[in-house]
Write a protein that holds these residues in place. Structure first.
Motif, mmCIF file in Angstrom:
data_model
loop_
_atom_site.group_PDB
_atom_site.id
_atom_site.type_symbol
_atom_site.label_atom_id
_atom_site.label_comp_id
_atom_site.label_asym_id
_atom_site.label_seq_id
_atom_site.Cartn_x
_atom_site.Cartn_y
_atom_site.Cartn_z
ATOM 1 N N ARG A 117 -55.442 -60.739 66.805
ATOM 2 C CA ARG A 117 -54.346 -60.535 65.625
ATOM 3 C C ARG A 117 -54.364 -61.900 64.656
ATOM 4 N N LEU A 118 -54.422 -62.976 65.104
ATOM 5 C CA LEU A 118 -54.770 -64.266 64.469
ATOM 6 C C LEU A 118 -55.916 -64.143 63.635
ATOM 7 N N PHE A 176 -46.352 -63.596 64.388
ATOM 8 C CA PHE A 176 -47.493 -64.513 63.238
ATOM 9 C C PHE A 176 -47.472 -63.645 62.054
ATOM 10 N N GLY A 192 -49.737 -64.114 57.883
ATOM 11 C CA GLY A 192 -50.694 -64.496 57.211
ATOM 12 C C GLY A 192 -50.790 -64.194 55.901
ATOM 13 N N LEU A 210 -52.439 -74.120 66.809
ATOM 14 C CA LEU A 210 -51.734 -73.410 67.861
ATOM 15 C C LEU A 210 -51.821 -74.297 69.007
ATOM 16 N N LYS A 269 -45.725 -69.095 62.053
ATOM 17 C CA LYS A 269 -44.908 -68.077 63.125
ATOM 18 C C LYS A 269 -43.401 -67.810 62.642
ATOM 19 N N LEU A 286 -59.454 -70.727 64.926
ATOM 20 C CA LEU A 286 -57.881 -70.610 64.787
ATOM 21 C C LEU A 286 -57.543 -72.203 65.333
ATOM 22 N N SER A 303 -56.261 -64.424 59.657
ATOM 23 C CA SER A 303 -57.441 -65.477 59.265
ATOM 24 C C SER A 303 -58.494 -65.031 58.167
ATOM 25 N N LEU A 348 -51.390 -69.832 57.819
ATOM 26 C CA LEU A 348 -51.023 -69.053 59.036
ATOM 27 C C LEU A 348 -49.564 -69.607 59.469
#
Length: 228
Positions: free
Chosen positions: A143-144, A59, A61, A162, A44, A159, A148, A42
């Motif tokens: 969203r994350l 973000f 991926g 972060l 940013k 996650l 993933s 992931l």
């Protein structure tokens, strides 16, 4: 994202490279000599202002292209890409990528991707103006999770990488507000948290928060006053 078969072909056009957590993958202001096809991890995307402020943009991926705009328009990169977790990406030389796009007729696919990202940006700005803190936080975590684990119902997804400051940047609030929002999500059973780790425990509950479903306690039935 590009179609699966095209994505596999594209990955064969360059060399794979790994990036450690917190590594700058593409630097703002650099020339668009290459782009990255992110295959794992992931990242940013942020913009660094002259005064030192950092603006969160997105973000990204697996399956995302990084830095393709400067490859096409020839201008210096307007944003920076930073690995949030250990990342693997295929490094694609600019001219070879442009030839690949022309030969495969991918211009429309890339235009659709560009429009999708514009819609994503517009939606995010609208959310910052209209939605409560916890709703924005839940949507960011969803969203994350999708980035993933795009193929699975991601209950239990971890996650990592972060910080609370980065989450705050992504949803336009203070770090203290993020702490409060995460506490509410924990109390509802949607997530568990540790240092730089958020585990999604109940996807349905998190989706309810993201959809802004009212969390109203049951109202006791009305009872008329007793006669004395």
């Amino acid at each position: 994202m590009l179609p699966d078969e095209t994505w596999r072909e594209l990955r064969g056009q360059g060399a794979s490279r790994t990036f450690r957590e917190r590594t700058v993958m593409l630097r703002q202001g650099s020339a668009g000599t290459h782009l990255l096809a992110l295959t794992d991890g992931l990242a940013k995307v942020v913009c660094r202002e002259p005064g030192g402020a950092v603006t969160w943009l997105a973000f990204r991926g697996p399956g995302d292209l990084l830095g393709e705009v400067s490859v096409f328009n020839g201008a210096p990169r307007t944003a920076e890409v930073v690995a949030l977790t250990p990342c693997t990406a295929v490094v694609l030389e600019a001219e070879r990528f442009r030839r690949f796009v022309e030969q495969r007729g991918l211009v429309l696919d890339l235009m659709r991707q560009a429009f999708s990202r514009l819609r994503e940006s517009d939606t995010h700005r609208a959310e910052l103006l209209t939605l409560p803190l916890v709703v924005r936080l839940a949507r960011a975590l969803l969203r994350l999770a999708e980035l993933s684990a795009p193929e699975a119902e991601p209950d239990g997804v971890r996650l990592t990488g972060l910080s609370q400051e980065e989450i705050a940047q992504a949803i336009g609030v203070t770090r203290n507000a993020v702490i409060t929002g995460l506490q509410r999500l924990r109390e509802s059973g949607a997530v568990e948290t540790a240092r730089r780790v958020i585990v999604i425990k109940d996807m349905k509950t998190l989706r309810d928060w993201a959809a802004d479903v009212p969390k109203i306690s049951p109202v006791p039935p009305f009872l008329p006053p007793r006669a004395e």
